[in-house]
Design a protein around this motif. Structure first.
Motif, PDB file in Angstrom:
ATOM      1  N   ASN A   9       0.638  -0.888   0.353  1.00  9.42           N
ATOM      2  CA  ASN A   9       0.400  -0.339   0.378  1.00  9.42           C
ATOM      3  C   ASN A   9       0.847   1.216  -0.025  1.00  9.42           C
ATOM      4  O   ASN A   9       1.820   1.484   1.137  1.00  9.42           O
ATOM      5  N   ARG A  10       1.287   2.123  -1.070  1.00  8.68           N
ATOM      6  CA  ARG A  10       1.678   3.281  -0.899  1.00  8.68           C
ATOM      7  C   ARG A  10       0.608   4.259  -1.227  1.00  8.68           C
ATOM      8  O   ARG A  10       0.009   4.494  -1.659  1.00  8.68           O
ATOM      9  N   PRO A  11       1.243   5.357  -0.303  1.00  5.28           N
ATOM     10  CA  PRO A  11       0.524   6.196  -0.339  1.00  5.28           C
ATOM     11  C   PRO A  11       0.328   7.066  -1.554  1.00  5.28           C
ATOM     12  O   PRO A  11       1.166   7.919  -2.602  1.00  5.28           O
ATOM     13  N   VAL A  12      -0.762   7.453  -2.018  1.00  2.00           N
ATOM     14  CA  VAL A  12      -0.448   8.088  -3.854  1.00  2.00           C
ATOM     15  C   VAL A  12      -0.928   8.909  -3.628  1.00  2.00           C
ATOM     16  O   VAL A  12      -1.402   9.896  -3.130  1.00  2.00           O
ATOM     17  N   LYS A  13       0.005   9.866  -3.850  1.00  3.39           N
ATOM     18  CA  LYS A  13       0.229  11.741  -3.824  1.00  3.39           C
ATOM     19  C   LYS A  13      -0.942  12.902  -4.462  1.00  3.39           C
ATOM     20  O   LYS A  13      -1.423  12.431  -4.123  1.00  3.39           O
ATOM     21  N   THR A  14      -0.343  12.571  -6.136  1.00  4.06           N
ATOM     22  CA  THR A  14      -1.175  13.394  -6.760  1.00  4.06           C
ATOM     23  C   THR A  14      -1.800  12.433  -7.704  1.00  4.06           C
ATOM     24  O   THR A  14      -2.088  11.541  -7.726  1.00  4.06           O
ATOM     25  N   VAL A  15      -1.619  12.956  -8.809  1.00  2.00           N
ATOM     26  CA  VAL A  15      -1.779  11.988 -10.881  1.00  2.00           C
ATOM     27  C   VAL A  15      -0.230  11.343  -9.989  1.00  2.00           C
ATOM     28  O   VAL A  15       0.518  11.759 -10.261  1.00  2.00           O
ATOM     29  N   PRO A  16      -0.307   9.810 -10.913  1.00  5.32           N
ATOM     30  CA  PRO A  16       0.507   9.170 -11.005  1.00  5.32           C
ATOM     31  C   PRO A  16       1.491   9.915 -12.059  1.00  5.32           C
ATOM     32  O   PRO A  16       0.510  10.056 -12.962  1.00  5.32           O
ATOM     33  N   MET A  17       2.375   9.283 -12.338  1.00  4.18           N
ATOM     34  CA  MET A  17       3.692   9.692 -13.025  1.00  4.18           C
ATOM     35  C   MET A  17       2.915   9.277 -14.605  1.00  4.18           C
ATOM     36  O   MET A  17       3.397   9.484 -15.694  1.00  4.18           O
ATOM     37  N   LEU A  18       2.577   8.063 -14.017  1.00  3.47           N
ATOM     38  CA  LEU A  18       2.715   6.874 -15.324  1.00  3.47           C
ATOM     39  C   LEU A  18       1.703   5.970 -14.888  1.00  3.47           C
ATOM     40  O   LEU A  18       1.536   5.116 -13.903  1.00  3.47           O
ATOM     41  N   SER A  19      -0.053   5.552 -15.433  1.00  2.37           N
ATOM     42  CA  SER A  19      -0.465   4.757 -14.691  1.00  2.37           C
ATOM     43  C   SER A  19      -0.566   3.971 -15.221  1.00  2.37           C
ATOM     44  O   SER A  19      -1.407   4.447 -16.653  1.00  2.37           O
ATOM     45  N   THR A  86      -1.421   8.226 -26.509  1.00  3.00           N
ATOM     46  CA  THR A  86      -2.570   7.194 -27.477  1.00  3.00           C
ATOM     47  C   THR A  86      -1.018   7.049 -28.486  1.00  3.00           C
ATOM     48  O   THR A  86      -1.080   6.279 -30.159  1.00  3.00           O
ATOM     49  N   GLY A  87      -0.659   7.993 -28.512  1.00  2.00           N
ATOM     50  CA  GLY A  87       0.587   7.525 -30.291  1.00  2.00           C
ATOM     51  C   GLY A  87       2.101   8.202 -28.496  1.00  2.00           C
ATOM     52  O   GLY A  87       1.769   8.026 -27.651  1.00  2.00           O
ATOM     53  N   PRO A  88       3.069   8.123 -29.826  1.00  5.90           N
ATOM     54  CA  PRO A  88       4.472   7.650 -28.524  1.00  5.90           C
ATOM     55  C   PRO A  88       4.448   9.390 -28.118  1.00  5.90           C
ATOM     56  O   PRO A  88       4.328  10.177 -28.900  1.00  5.90           O
ATOM     57  N   PRO A  89       4.537   9.793 -26.900  1.00 12.15           N
ATOM     58  CA  PRO A  89       4.522  10.743 -25.972  1.00 12.15           C
ATOM     59  C   PRO A  89       6.176  11.821 -25.716  1.00 12.15           C
ATOM     60  O   PRO A  89       6.536  10.738 -26.334  1.00 12.15           O
ATOM     61  N   LYS A  90       5.336  13.534 -26.192  1.00 10.70           N
ATOM     62  CA  LYS A  90       6.604  13.761 -25.893  1.00 10.70           C
ATOM     63  C   LYS A  90       7.744  13.312 -25.005  1.00 10.70           C
ATOM     64  O   LYS A  90       8.894  13.576 -25.641  1.00 10.70           O
ATOM     65  N   SER A  91       7.086  13.421 -23.461  1.00 11.48           N
ATOM     66  CA  SER A  91       8.119  13.822 -22.501  1.00 11.48           C
ATOM     67  C   SER A  91       7.971  12.164 -22.347  1.00 11.48           C
ATOM     68  O   SER A  91       8.477  11.658 -20.978  1.00 11.48           O
ATOM     69  N   MET A  92       7.912  11.208 -23.167  1.00 14.57           N
ATOM     70  CA  MET A  92       9.033   9.634 -22.743  1.00 14.57           C
ATOM     71  C   MET A  92       9.869   9.358 -23.686  1.00 14.57           C
ATOM     72  O   MET A  92       9.923   9.752 -24.701  1.00 14.57           O
ATOM     73  N   ALA A  93      10.836   8.580 -23.194  1.00 14.40           N
ATOM     74  CA  ALA A  93      11.980   8.339 -24.036  1.00 14.40           C
ATOM     75  C   ALA A  93      12.944   7.097 -23.883  1.00 14.40           C
ATOM     76  O   ALA A  93      11.865   5.960 -22.623  1.00 14.40           O
ATOM     77  N   VAL A  94      12.474   6.248 -25.081  1.00 16.46           N
ATOM     78  CA  VAL A  94      12.617   4.146 -25.030  1.00 16.46           C
ATOM     79  C   VAL A  94      13.969   3.902 -24.915  1.00 16.46           C
ATOM     80  O   VAL A  94      14.733   4.116 -25.819  1.00 16.46           O
ATOM     81  N   ALA A 166      19.631  13.003 -22.718  1.00 16.39           N
ATOM     82  CA  ALA A 166      19.613  14.441 -23.786  1.00 16.39           C
ATOM     83  C   ALA A 166      18.371  15.299 -23.656  1.00 16.39           C
ATOM     84  O   ALA A 166      18.230  15.754 -24.252  1.00 16.39           O
ATOM     85  N   TYR A 167      17.509  13.728 -23.947  1.00 18.01           N
ATOM     86  CA  TYR A 167      15.773  14.553 -24.626  1.00 18.01           C
ATOM     87  C   TYR A 167      15.379  14.903 -23.399  1.00 18.01           C
ATOM     88  O   TYR A 167      14.304  15.091 -23.167  1.00 18.01           O
ATOM     89  N   ARG A 168      15.870  14.888 -22.204  1.00 14.96           N
ATOM     90  CA  ARG A 168      15.638  15.116 -20.678  1.00 14.96           C
ATOM     91  C   ARG A 168      13.695  14.623 -20.991  1.00 14.96           C
ATOM     92  O   ARG A 168      12.874  15.082 -20.740  1.00 14.96           O
ATOM     93  N   PRO A 169      13.378  13.517 -20.389  1.00 16.30           N
ATOM     94  CA  PRO A 169      12.098  13.069 -20.562  1.00 16.30           C
ATOM     95  C   PRO A 169      11.653  12.663 -19.497  1.00 16.30           C
ATOM     96  O   PRO A 169      12.408  12.590 -18.424  1.00 16.30           O
ATOM     97  N   GLN A 170      10.630  12.568 -19.180  1.00 13.54           N
ATOM     98  CA  GLN A 170       9.730  12.512 -18.130  1.00 13.54           C
ATOM     99  C   GLN A 170       9.658  11.066 -16.914  1.00 13.54           C
ATOM    100  O   GLN A 170       9.297  10.977 -16.065  1.00 13.54           O
ATOM    101  N   VAL A 171       9.182  10.330 -18.504  1.00 16.13           N
ATOM    102  CA  VAL A 171       9.135   9.177 -17.696  1.00 16.13           C
ATOM    103  C   VAL A 171      10.211   8.239 -19.070  1.00 16.13           C
ATOM    104  O   VAL A 171      10.626   8.660 -19.778  1.00 16.13           O
ATOM    105  N   LEU A 172      11.511   7.795 -18.514  1.00 15.39           N
ATOM    106  CA  LEU A 172      12.398   6.887 -19.282  1.00 15.39           C
ATOM    107  C   LEU A 172      11.953   5.322 -19.305  1.00 15.39           C
ATOM    108  O   LEU A 172      11.983   4.513 -18.245  1.00 15.39           O
ATOM    109  N   LEU A 173      11.689   4.813 -20.221  1.00 16.87           N
ATOM    110  CA  LEU A 173      11.179   3.366 -19.859  1.00 16.87           C
ATOM    111  C   LEU A 173      12.662   2.434 -21.164  1.00 16.87           C
ATOM    112  O   LEU A 173      12.942   2.683 -21.916  1.00 16.87           O
ATOM    113  N   MET A 174      12.656   1.410 -20.016  1.00 19.70           N
ATOM    114  CA  MET A 174      13.865   0.549 -20.600  1.00 19.70           C
ATOM    115  C   MET A 174      13.658  -1.196 -20.899  1.00 19.70           C
ATOM    116  O   MET A 174      13.368  -1.756 -20.181  1.00 19.70           O
TER     117      MET A 174
END
Lengths: 286, 257
Positions: A9-19, A86-94, A166-174
């Motif tokens: 059980n984790r305290p959910v702060k506000t909106v999760p970054m990735l849901s 819905t498509g590759p988001p701008k603030s995400m890098a893979v 360098a792309y400075r994403p909010q979320v990095l998927l590996m």
């Protein structure tokens, strides 16, 4: 059902970054359908480093492609900072597993790292600074003029990581980024990921099939069942924040956690799958 | 390889062949086969001077224009067809049909449609030389790496940037393989287009010599064509090495390991 009740059980702060909510992916193949991912629900808070681990063939890559918007899910939703993917988001890098095929062989190391920024019309001076910093952070500031194919596998994957940084994403998927490099390089790269994560405060979702790696890297480990995939367990990793290959891996707690995850994966491989296969066969006969 | 050795390899066989030719034609009186020295003299007197400007240069000009259009159009159309699935499905059977038509038979047709002029000759060259480039480009675009494609998509590299930074460089090896074929097809069609209805050009002149039994001159024309072909090959090599240096480097490394 297959989901265990040990979910932290984790305290959910506000909106999760990735849901990720009720994600399902069914592939249409000749002669029927294959359900790769059945029902996945989990959240990543901002700045978390979470590892997804599952038996091979558990739809990890499928899941990551759906999250990154490269593939459309059959049902369910993925939200990035509250907005639907819905498509590759701008603030995400893979970062992909196949480093040799994710870098442009006709561009230098520098050119590769710079391209996404150039594409975003980042001004030249800022671009140069970002690329320099990114190359430095992965320890490649000495080879900017080399071509990727002139470098070793581990160094190529560093280039791919630098490009993401360098792309400075909010979320990095590996997606199993270190599956194709040798064990020593792998250990170095794992530490690199921890360092970069701490420096940048980026949210990282790290997919792997390596149990030790998931426990060593993650603040949380999500164990997936085998295909059709559901979340088997969501486990908090209560290891110290400062980790190093020798001492952390020797901690009794590390051993406990890894044994626990290992047992979960074994259970995932055996347990409900047989029922599911029979159910699928029944469905196929209809 | 040292430069000296390379020069030796380059000129070695031609020199051997010329010596052999000289030895075999020594004392020969065959009217149809000239001797090396005689041919060299004829080559000089026939082609250096007025004829160079009246026949050789116009031919070369048409060849250059034809090839540039064929390569340019081939690449642009190939990128377009290759990256649009419905267009590819629609056009591919037809492209195979057009490609199968031997371009020389188009000469009479194009003469009627365009007239007997430079445009017709350029059109003949384009109609034959475009296919290897076009079809190779289509094939190359279709086969771009899926992981690189995903990388582009995840970084939002789309549209023109995607073509410029990803598709075009990725397809360049196939394009260059096509260009290599186009060059020789272009040279052949340059000659053929001038043999039909023309009053100048290399093809015309060579046929003219043959009809007038100017045999050494006719041979020397063939040598000129060979030299032009060689020149094209050298230019091609020069360009290819620069454009595809990454490709050769990559191949060398993957073969080593």
């Amino acid at each position: 059902m297959t989901v265990s009740d040990t979910t932290v059980n984790r305290p959910v702060k506000t909106v999760p970054m990735l849901s990720v909510r009720g994600l399902q992916k069914i592939y249409k193949v000749p002669g029927g359908e294959v359900e790769a991912v059945r029902d996945l629900t989990f959240d990543l808070a901002e700045g978390e480093l979470v590892c997804l681990v599952g038996p091979s063939g558990s739809g990890k890559t499928t899941l990551l492609k759906c999250i990154s918007g490269l593939m459309e899910q059959t049902s369910g939703t993925v939200e990035l900072a509250g907005s639907k993917v819905t498509g590759p988001p701008k603030s995400m890098a893979v970062v992909f597993q196949e480093y040799g095929r994710s870098l442009f062989p006709w561009m230098t190391v520098r050119g590769n790292v710079e391209l996404p920024l150039k594409n975003q019309k980042v001004p030249k001076a800022e671009r140069t600074a970002l690329v320099d910093a990114a190359l430095k952070s992965v320890g490649l500031d000495h080879v900017p003029k080399s071509y990727p194919w002139q470098l070793s596998g581990g160094m190529q994957q560093r280039v791919a990581i630098a490009r993401a940084v360098a792309y400075r994403p909010q979320v990095l998927l590996m997606d199993e980024p270190f599956a194709a490099v040798d064990a020593q390089t792998r250990a170095d790269l794992e530490d690199l990921i921890r360092t970069i994560w701490k420096q940048l405060g980026v949210t990282i979702l790290f997919v792997t099939h390596d149990i030790d790696e998931s426990v060593y890297l993650g603040e949380r480990v999500i164990v997936l069942s085998s295909s059709p995939t559901v979340v088997q367990e969501d486990l908090k990793i209560d290891l110290p924040a400062e980790r190093d290959q020798l001492n952390t891996r020797a901690l009794p707690r590390f051993m406990e956690l890894r044994s626990h995850v290992y047992a979960e994966i074994q259970r995932a491989k055996l347990g409900p799958v047989t029922e599911q296969i029979t159910a699928q066969r029944k469905a196929a006969r209809k | 390889m040292s430069p000296l050795k390379r020069v030796a390899y380059f000129f070695g066989l031609p020199i051997v062949l010329i010596v052999l030719w000289w030895a075999l034609s020594f004392g020969s009186t065959n009217f149809f086969v000239p001797k090396p020295f005689e041919l060299a003299q004829t080559l000089w007197t026939t082609w250096i001077g007025e004829r160079f400007f009246e026949d050789v240069l116009p031919s070369l000009g048409r060849l250059a224009v034809g090839l540039l259009f064929a390569i340019g159009l081939g690449i642009v159309l190939g990128l377009l067809i290759g990256s649009t699935r419905w267009l590819r499905n629609l056009l591919e059977p037809m492209l195979e049909f057009f490609r199968a038509i031997p371009p020389p038979v188009l000469v009479p047709l194009l003469m009627l449609l365009i007239g007997v002029n430079d445009s017709m000759k350029v059109a003949v060259i384009i109609s034959g030389a475009i296919w290897p480039v076009l079809l190779n480009t289509v094939e190359g675009v279709r086969a771009v790496d899926s992981v690189l494609n995903d990388s582009c998509r995840s970084y939002g590299i789309r549209g023109f940037a995607r073509i410029r930074y990803f598709v075009l460089p990725a397809v360049t090896p196939q394009i260059m393989a096509g260009v290599r074929q186009s060059l020789s097809i272009g040279l052949i069609l340059m000659v053929i287009s001038e043999m039909f209805a023309s009053s100048s050009g290399l093809g015309f002149t060579i046929v003219q010599f043959q009809r007038n039994f100017a045999i050494p001159e006719m041979w020397s024309g063939i040598v000129v064509l060979g030299l032009i072909g060689l020149g094209l090959a050298l230019i091609f090599q020069f360009v290819e090495r620069r454009v595809l240096h990454w490709y050769h480097g990559l191949k060398e490394i993957t073969h080593d390991s």
